[in-house]
Design a protein around this motif. Structure first.
Motif, PDB file in Angstrom:
ATOM      1  N   PRO A  90     108.854  -4.026  -2.829  1.00  0.00           N
ATOM      2  CA  PRO A  90     107.610  -4.073  -3.619  1.00  0.00           C
ATOM      3  C   PRO A  90     107.534  -5.278  -4.566  1.00  0.00           C
ATOM      4  CG  PRO A  90     109.170  -2.661  -4.712  1.00  0.00           C
ATOM      5  CD  PRO A  90     109.872  -3.172  -3.479  1.00  0.00           C
ATOM      6  N   ARG A  91     108.496  -6.222  -4.436  1.00  0.00           N
ATOM      7  CA  ARG A  91     108.613  -7.291  -5.429  1.00  0.00           C
ATOM      8  C   ARG A  91     107.340  -8.121  -5.542  1.00  0.00           C
ATOM      9  NH1 ARG A  91     109.762  -8.533 -10.243  1.00  0.00           N
ATOM     10  NH2 ARG A  91     110.529 -10.653 -10.610  1.00  0.00           N
ATOM     11  N   THR A  92     106.694  -8.460  -4.422  1.00  0.00           N
ATOM     12  CA  THR A  92     105.470  -9.265  -4.491  1.00  0.00           C
ATOM     13  C   THR A  92     104.404  -8.549  -5.307  1.00  0.00           C
ATOM     14  OG1 THR A  92     105.942 -10.260  -2.334  1.00  0.00           O
ATOM     15  CG2 THR A  92     103.679 -10.420  -3.147  1.00  0.00           C
ATOM     16  N   TRP A  93     104.260  -7.253  -5.094  1.00  0.00           N
ATOM     17  CA  TRP A  93     103.262  -6.488  -5.840  1.00  0.00           C
ATOM     18  C   TRP A  93     103.594  -6.433  -7.328  1.00  0.00           C
ATOM     19  CZ3 TRP A  93     104.002  -2.557  -1.428  1.00  0.00           C
ATOM     20  CH2 TRP A  93     103.201  -2.925  -0.334  1.00  0.00           C
ATOM     21  N   GLU A  94     104.873  -6.369  -7.643  1.00  0.00           N
ATOM     22  CA  GLU A  94     105.281  -6.368  -9.050  1.00  0.00           C
ATOM     23  C   GLU A  94     104.909  -7.686  -9.723  1.00  0.00           C
ATOM     24  OE1 GLU A  94     109.155  -3.399  -8.494  1.00  0.00           O
ATOM     25  OE2 GLU A  94     109.423  -5.580  -8.623  1.00  0.00           O
ATOM     26  N   LEU A  95     105.113  -8.806  -9.012  1.00  0.00           N
ATOM     27  CA  LEU A  95     104.743 -10.115  -9.554  1.00  0.00           C
ATOM     28  C   LEU A  95     103.231 -10.213  -9.730  1.00  0.00           C
ATOM     29  CD1 LEU A  95     107.005 -12.528  -7.424  1.00  0.00           C
ATOM     30  CD2 LEU A  95     107.503 -11.482  -9.640  1.00  0.00           C
ATOM     31  N   TYR A 111      94.476  -5.947  -7.512  1.00  0.00           N
ATOM     32  CA  TYR A 111      94.741  -5.474  -6.156  1.00  0.00           C
ATOM     33  C   TYR A 111      95.279  -6.588  -5.277  1.00  0.00           C
ATOM     34  CZ  TYR A 111      90.681  -7.764  -3.958  1.00  0.00           C
ATOM     35  OH  TYR A 111      89.799  -8.694  -3.454  1.00  0.00           O
ATOM     36  N   ASP A 112      95.943  -6.173  -4.206  1.00  0.00           N
ATOM     37  CA  ASP A 112      96.443  -7.078  -3.177  1.00  0.00           C
ATOM     38  C   ASP A 112      95.906  -6.621  -1.819  1.00  0.00           C
ATOM     39  OD1 ASP A 112      98.127  -9.099  -1.912  1.00  0.00           O
ATOM     40  OD2 ASP A 112      99.378  -7.421  -1.246  1.00  0.00           O
ATOM     41  N   ALA A 113      95.576  -7.580  -0.957  1.00  0.00           N
ATOM     42  CA  ALA A 113      95.047  -7.263   0.378  1.00  0.00           C
ATOM     43  C   ALA A 113      95.924  -7.845   1.475  1.00  0.00           C
ATOM     44  CB  ALA A 113      93.610  -7.791   0.508  1.00  0.00           C
ATOM     45  N   THR A 114      97.240  -7.975   1.205  1.00  0.00           N
ATOM     46  CA  THR A 114      98.151  -8.631   2.135  1.00  0.00           C
ATOM     47  C   THR A 114      98.706  -7.709   3.208  1.00  0.00           C
ATOM     48  OG1 THR A 114      98.846 -10.143   0.369  1.00  0.00           O
ATOM     49  CG2 THR A 114     100.267 -10.001   2.298  1.00  0.00           C
ATOM     50  N   LEU A 115      98.970  -6.470   2.878  1.00  0.00           N
ATOM     51  CA  LEU A 115      99.702  -5.569   3.764  1.00  0.00           C
ATOM     52  C   LEU A 115      98.988  -5.407   5.102  1.00  0.00           C
ATOM     53  CD1 LEU A 115     102.138  -3.619   3.998  1.00  0.00           C
ATOM     54  CD2 LEU A 115     100.605  -1.817   3.159  1.00  0.00           C
ATOM     55  N   GLY A 116      99.579  -5.961   6.152  1.00  0.00           N
ATOM     56  CA  GLY A 116      98.943  -5.898   7.461  1.00  0.00           C
ATOM     57  C   GLY A 116      99.813  -6.533   8.517  1.00  0.00           C
ATOM     58  N   ARG A 117      99.295  -6.618   9.716  1.00  0.00           N
ATOM     59  CA  ARG A 117     100.029  -7.176  10.844  1.00  0.00           C
ATOM     60  C   ARG A 117      99.260  -8.339  11.451  1.00  0.00           C
ATOM     61  NH1 ARG A 117     102.728  -1.895  13.915  1.00  0.00           N
ATOM     62  NH2 ARG A 117     103.604  -0.977  11.999  1.00  0.00           N
ATOM     63  N   THR A 118     100.001  -9.369  11.852  1.00  0.00           N
ATOM     64  CA  THR A 118      99.374 -10.585  12.375  1.00  0.00           C
ATOM     65  C   THR A 118      99.091 -10.522  13.872  1.00  0.00           C
ATOM     66  OG1 THR A 118     101.555 -11.596  12.721  1.00  0.00           O
ATOM     67  CG2 THR A 118     100.476 -12.004  10.599  1.00  0.00           C
ATOM     68  N   GLU A 174      97.811   1.694 -11.778  1.00  0.00           N
ATOM     69  CA  GLU A 174      96.442   1.336 -11.390  1.00  0.00           C
ATOM     70  C   GLU A 174      96.369   0.185 -10.389  1.00  0.00           C
ATOM     71  OE1 GLU A 174      93.450   2.901 -12.248  1.00  0.00           O
ATOM     72  OE2 GLU A 174      94.982   4.397 -12.715  1.00  0.00           O
ATOM     73  N   PHE A 175      97.477  -0.494 -10.139  1.00  0.00           N
ATOM     74  CA  PHE A 175      97.491  -1.588  -9.162  1.00  0.00           C
ATOM     75  C   PHE A 175      97.321  -1.004  -7.760  1.00  0.00           C
ATOM     76  CE2 PHE A 175      99.630  -4.440  -6.181  1.00  0.00           C
ATOM     77  CZ  PHE A 175      99.050  -5.651  -6.505  1.00  0.00           C
ATOM     78  N   VAL A 176      96.404  -1.613  -6.978  1.00  0.00           N
ATOM     79  CA  VAL A 176      96.011  -1.049  -5.692  1.00  0.00           C
ATOM     80  C   VAL A 176      96.260  -2.038  -4.556  1.00  0.00           C
ATOM     81  CG1 VAL A 176      93.966  -0.397  -4.335  1.00  0.00           C
ATOM     82  CG2 VAL A 176      94.325   0.597  -6.584  1.00  0.00           C
ATOM     83  N   VAL A 177      96.625  -1.509  -3.401  1.00  0.00           N
ATOM     84  CA  VAL A 177      96.783  -2.299  -2.177  1.00  0.00           C
ATOM     85  C   VAL A 177      95.738  -1.865  -1.157  1.00  0.00           C
ATOM     86  CG1 VAL A 177      98.272  -2.682  -0.165  1.00  0.00           C
ATOM     87  CG2 VAL A 177      99.233  -2.804  -2.476  1.00  0.00           C
ATOM     88  N   PHE A 178      94.998  -2.846  -0.627  1.00  0.00           N
ATOM     89  CA  PHE A 178      94.059  -2.604   0.470  1.00  0.00           C
ATOM     90  C   PHE A 178      94.747  -3.024   1.775  1.00  0.00           C
ATOM     91  CE2 PHE A 178      91.106  -2.766  -3.035  1.00  0.00           C
ATOM     92  CZ  PHE A 178      90.033  -1.978  -2.656  1.00  0.00           C
ATOM     93  N   SER A 204      99.987   7.133  -3.777  1.00  0.00           N
ATOM     94  CA  SER A 204     101.123   6.451  -4.367  1.00  0.00           C
ATOM     95  C   SER A 204     102.247   6.490  -3.339  1.00  0.00           C
ATOM     96  CB  SER A 204     101.570   7.146  -5.657  1.00  0.00           C
ATOM     97  OG  SER A 204     100.564   7.066  -6.640  1.00  0.00           O
ATOM     98  N   VAL A 205     102.814   5.319  -3.036  1.00  0.00           N
ATOM     99  CA  VAL A 205     103.825   5.257  -1.980  1.00  0.00           C
ATOM    100  C   VAL A 205     105.004   4.427  -2.435  1.00  0.00           C
ATOM    101  CG1 VAL A 205     102.159   5.513  -0.122  1.00  0.00           C
ATOM    102  CG2 VAL A 205     102.717   3.231  -0.942  1.00  0.00           C
ATOM    103  N   ASP A 206     106.123   4.659  -1.814  1.00  0.00           N
ATOM    104  CA  ASP A 206     107.329   3.891  -2.102  1.00  0.00           C
ATOM    105  C   ASP A 206     107.678   3.067  -0.874  1.00  0.00           C
ATOM    106  OD1 ASP A 206     107.790   4.926  -4.679  1.00  0.00           O
ATOM    107  OD2 ASP A 206     108.584   6.765  -3.799  1.00  0.00           O
TER     108      ASP A 206
END
Length: 300
Positions: free
Chosen positions: A160-165, A173-180, A198-202, A291-293
């Motif tokens: 989760p380090r990128t999200w923490e930064l 929010y971050d919209a990175t999580l996905g597959r190329t 409150e930080f959210v990932v799309f 909420s996920v780990d």
């Protein structure tokens, strides 16, 4: 997302290369076409598709998010040893700066017109907070206000380090999580809260490059899109799509613009909320996002 909408479709665009540069001679040789050399000459910008996208979306009554890249310069920012690596020429040459007058102008026009402007974090910034902070501040200096959304270049992510930064720097929010290489709801049907705050990932559902045979068989590509929309509707999902601006150039990338328009039109017909992630996030505050780990891994 209001109760009258059965699901949501978030529209996003990563602005990688708005100008045609080193790709031109390579494609001229491989495709045996002088077209690519001609379109790389000054005054010809086949990858500059901002006005076309704005016109298309305005015609449909929707808005989207544009993530702008402030990438490093190979010769200025990298060591001479790194200049010899072909991979680095692909990664770092032909780039732009958000402070370039034409780019800064379109950023402000998008913002004023109701489009969301976010950051496309540079290739190495997903694990470099100082680099990420500099990019964010540079873009905010052009915009004149804070930036709340981000997607990392090449979907680079260290979880989760990128999200923490990102969260530490004030991104919402971050919209990175996905597959190329695959489309689908691989990370669920809702936004995620990986930091349990409150930080959210799309999660990214669909990138245009993952669709099958768009130039030669647009019907098959569209069927894949429609199946995703139907699944999103049935699950009350949040579906996020990525269309790079250059793919709206119909001469080089036939059918992609048509499929995108049809995707938006069909989503609206099906009762979807359609727009940029930031706008949807405002309506999701206080709802039960998951909420996920995640273990720190670059693997999908």
């Amino acid at each position: 997302m209001r109760e009258e909408h059965s699901f949501a479709l978030c529209l996003t665009h990563d602005v990688d290369r708005p100008y045609k540069t080193f790709q031109a001679p390579y494609r001229a040789v491989t495709e045996r076409s002088l077209y690519h050399l001609k379109t790389a000459l000054p005054g010809n910008n086949p990858y500059w598709q901002f006005e076309e996208i704005m016109e298309l979306e305005a015609d449909l009554g929707v808005r989207s998010a544009f993530y702008f890249l402030e990438e490093q310069n190979l010769l200025r920012d990298k060591s001479p040893r790194e200049w010899t690596e072909l991979r680095n020429w692909v990664l770092y040459t032909g780039r732009y700066s958000v402070t370039d007058p034409a780019i800064a102008d379109v950023i402000r026009r998008l913002d004023e017109g109701g489009w969301e402007v976010g950051l496309h974090g540079s290739y190495e910034s997903y694990r470099d907070i100082d680099r990420l902070r500099e990019e964010k501040e540079t873009l905010e200096g052009v915009l004149g206000h804070e930036v709340s959304g981000i997607r990392q270049h090449y979907l680079n992510l260290e979880r989760p380090r990128t999200w923490e930064l990102q969260s530490e720097l004030g991104f919402d929010y971050d919209a990175t999580l996905g597959r190329t290489r695959e489309y689908g709801f691989h990370y669920g049907y809702n936004v995620l809260r990986p930091l349990n705050d409150e930080f959210v990932v799309f999660p990214l559902t669909l990138m245009e490059l993952t669709l099958p045979d768009v130039p030669t068989d647009a019907d098959t590509a569209w069927e894949a899109c429609e199946r995703l929309l139907e699944r999103a509707r049935d699950r009350g999902a949040i579906m996020t799509v990525l269309w790079h601006p250059c793919y709206f150039n119909e001469r080089e990338y036939p059918n992609y613009k048509r499929v995108y328009r049809k995707l938006v039109e069909r989503a609206l017909e099906m009762g979807a909320w359609v727009g940029p992630p930031r706008e949807l996030l405002d309506s999701l505050r206080g709802t039960d996002a998951q909420s996920v780990d995640f273990v720190p891994s670059l693997e999908d």
